[in-house]
Design a protein around this motif. Structure first.
Motif, PDB file in Angstrom:
ATOM      1  N   MET A   1     -12.810  -9.225  34.939  1.00  0.00           N
ATOM      2  CA  MET A   1     -12.986  -8.515  36.073  1.00  0.00           C
ATOM      3  C   MET A   1     -14.322  -8.814  36.875  1.00  0.00           C
ATOM      4  O   MET A   1     -15.260  -8.325  36.356  1.00  0.00           O
ATOM      5  CB  MET A   1     -13.118  -7.084  35.937  1.00  0.00           C
ATOM      6  N   PRO A   2     -14.416  -9.788  37.926  1.00  0.00           N
ATOM      7  CA  PRO A   2     -15.343 -10.096  38.546  1.00  0.00           C
ATOM      8  C   PRO A   2     -16.028  -8.852  39.417  1.00  0.00           C
ATOM      9  O   PRO A   2     -15.200  -8.054  39.994  1.00  0.00           O
ATOM     10  CB  PRO A   2     -15.094 -11.408  39.486  1.00  0.00           C
ATOM     11  N   SER A   3     -17.297  -8.971  39.421  1.00  0.00           N
ATOM     12  CA  SER A   3     -17.756  -8.015  40.296  1.00  0.00           C
ATOM     13  C   SER A   3     -19.048  -8.505  41.135  1.00  0.00           C
ATOM     14  O   SER A   3     -19.518  -9.652  40.604  1.00  0.00           O
ATOM     15  CB  SER A   3     -18.266  -6.776  39.631  1.00  0.00           C
ATOM     16  N   ARG A   4     -19.706  -7.988  42.344  1.00  0.00           N
ATOM     17  CA  ARG A   4     -20.565  -8.499  42.730  1.00  0.00           C
ATOM     18  C   ARG A   4     -21.761  -7.850  43.168  1.00  0.00           C
ATOM     19  O   ARG A   4     -21.768  -6.561  43.603  1.00  0.00           O
ATOM     20  CB  ARG A   4     -19.853  -9.353  44.103  1.00  0.00           C
ATOM     21  N   PHE A   5     -23.161  -8.295  43.420  1.00  0.00           N
ATOM     22  CA  PHE A   5     -24.386  -7.835  44.330  1.00  0.00           C
ATOM     23  C   PHE A   5     -24.244  -8.577  45.583  1.00  0.00           C
ATOM     24  O   PHE A   5     -24.500  -9.718  45.403  1.00  0.00           O
ATOM     25  CB  PHE A   5     -25.281  -7.682  43.308  1.00  0.00           C
ATOM     26  N   ALA A   6     -24.255  -7.981  46.873  1.00  0.00           N
ATOM     27  CA  ALA A   6     -24.231  -8.656  47.834  1.00  0.00           C
ATOM     28  C   ALA A   6     -25.268  -8.146  49.014  1.00  0.00           C
ATOM     29  O   ALA A   6     -24.968  -7.473  49.709  1.00  0.00           O
ATOM     30  CB  ALA A   6     -22.813  -8.475  48.504  1.00  0.00           C
ATOM     31  N   PRO A   7     -26.504  -8.500  48.591  1.00  0.00           N
ATOM     32  CA  PRO A   7     -27.457  -8.045  49.419  1.00  0.00           C
ATOM     33  C   PRO A   7     -27.542  -8.988  50.866  1.00  0.00           C
ATOM     34  O   PRO A   7     -27.163 -10.193  50.733  1.00  0.00           O
ATOM     35  CB  PRO A   7     -29.063  -8.592  48.755  1.00  0.00           C
ATOM     36  N   ARG A 196     -21.679  -0.101  44.844  1.00  0.00           N
ATOM     37  CA  ARG A 196     -22.804  -0.286  45.468  1.00  0.00           C
ATOM     38  C   ARG A 196     -23.168   1.184  46.498  1.00  0.00           C
ATOM     39  O   ARG A 196     -22.917   2.141  45.914  1.00  0.00           O
ATOM     40  CB  ARG A 196     -22.150  -0.995  47.111  1.00  0.00           C
ATOM     41  N   GLY A 197     -24.233   1.033  47.038  1.00  0.00           N
ATOM     42  CA  GLY A 197     -24.946   2.228  47.550  1.00  0.00           C
ATOM     43  C   GLY A 197     -24.050   3.183  48.356  1.00  0.00           C
ATOM     44  O   GLY A 197     -23.080   2.623  49.028  1.00  0.00           O
ATOM     45  N   TYR A 221     -13.751   1.185  43.302  1.00  0.00           N
ATOM     46  CA  TYR A 221     -15.024   1.315  43.883  1.00  0.00           C
ATOM     47  C   TYR A 221     -15.849   2.385  43.196  1.00  0.00           C
ATOM     48  O   TYR A 221     -15.146   3.334  42.791  1.00  0.00           O
ATOM     49  CB  TYR A 221     -14.705   1.756  45.444  1.00  0.00           C
ATOM     50  N   ARG A 222     -17.072   2.123  43.000  1.00  0.00           N
ATOM     51  CA  ARG A 222     -17.874   3.276  42.694  1.00  0.00           C
ATOM     52  C   ARG A 222     -19.256   2.947  43.672  1.00  0.00           C
ATOM     53  O   ARG A 222     -19.900   1.817  43.700  1.00  0.00           O
ATOM     54  CB  ARG A 222     -18.550   2.917  41.258  1.00  0.00           C
TER      55      ARG A 222
END
Ligand SMILES: [Zn+2]
Length: 305
Positions: A1-7, A196-197, A221-222
């Motif tokens: 399961m890929p997830s990402r951080f996207a700044p 994400r926030g 989503y979380r």
């Protein structure tokens, strides 16, 4: 399961960026998921490569690692393909309505702005379609409720066509707009988990509709707590939140990680630690649900409440 951080690369990382990165990393690593770092650099007026390089180094300094690094502007072809696809569905139209016109309509949207009343839906695109449009381009959404409860239990259900209004997909400066880029990029990387926030929570329903229109499946989503400024705004680059350049002058990485982990509720005391040391006991039950107020004072990060 890929997830990402996207700044976004519109400024230095600040404590809020590090909190979001840390939670995303702990979530993915504790589940054994693949984790991407995606730099969102589509804003031509505010994005700068210097921030991208600096953020990459700062996140590494902080103790986080990634299975892949993606730069949003590299996906330009896929953004254009998605626009062609939506145009073929007859959903795109030009609209030059300004923010003050929306304010006059007077209906607040769930993200604190004003809902767009879909005023220009009947206007046709010029010959040549969205590529030839000289105005912002919007996407006609179908009317109807979208039901979403995120993993934290937050009810994000909306009728996005009414609650937010048709989103802009191509901006006045011709950049592909946020909602479309996020959805296309997540699809391209087969992201099926988004952490994400909660400032982004109100955009979830619109993004879910876009996923449907583009034939993508819906990720889980979380949404998590935020670090706020004393006056209640989210810590942000453009409000002059303390950046990593200044933080690194006064903090060692483990000290900063300890303070952020403590402020987030991950630890009972403010003691130095590395992200890897938080993994064994990580659980979302430990993460605080209330936002925290932070200030930078006398070269120290102070948690006010
Ligand atoms: Zn308009």
């Amino acid at each position: 399961m890929p997830s990402r951080f996207a700044p976004s690369t519109t400024g230095q990382a600040h404590p809020g960026t590090l909190l979001a990165a840390l939670l995303c990393w702990l979530d993915a690593r504790s589940r054994g998921d693949r984790l991407l770092l995606r730099f969102e650099d589509l804003d031509p007026t505010r994005s700068q490569d210097i921030y991208l390089d600096q953020m990459r180094r700062d996140l590494e300094w902080f103790g986080l690692d990634w299975d892949q690094v993606v730069v949003q502007s590299d996906l330009a072809d896929q953004h254009r393909n998605a626009l062609d696809q939506l145009q073929a569905q007859g959903r795109l139209y030009p609209c030059r309505c300004t923010r003050s016109e929306r304010r006059r309509s007077g209906r607040r949207s769930l993200d604190g702005g004003f809902a767009y009343a879909n005023t220009c839906r009947d206007r046709p695109l010029p010959n040549g379609g969205w590529r030839a449009a000289r105005e912002p381009v919007r996407l006609r959404l179908d009317d109807g409720p979208i039901r979403i409860i995120d993993e934290s239990g937050a009810d994000l259900s909306q009728n996005p066509a009414y609650d937010m209004g048709d989103p802009i997909v191509v901006r006045r400066d011709r950049a592909v707009a946020y909602h479309l880029a996020v959805v296309v990029d997540d699809g391209a990387s087969q992201i099926d988990r988004i952490v994400r926030g909660r400032d982004l929570a109100p955009s979830t329903a619109t993004q879910v509709v876009l996923q449907q229109l583009l034939g993508q499946s819906r990720p889980s989503y979380r949404h998590h707590l935020l670090f706020l400024e004393p006056r209640g705004d989210k810590l942000a680059k453009f409000h002059g939140a303390v950046g990593t350049a200044e933080l690194r002058r006064h903090y060692r990485a483990a000290q900063l990680c300890g303070t952020i982990a403590w402020a987030a509720g991950l630890r009972d005391r403010d003691l130095p630690c590395r992200p890897g040391e938080l993994l064994a006991e990580f659980s979302w039950h430990r993460v605080g649900t209330g936002d925290r107020v932070l200030v930078w004072r006398n070269d120290q990060l102070i948690v006010l409440s």
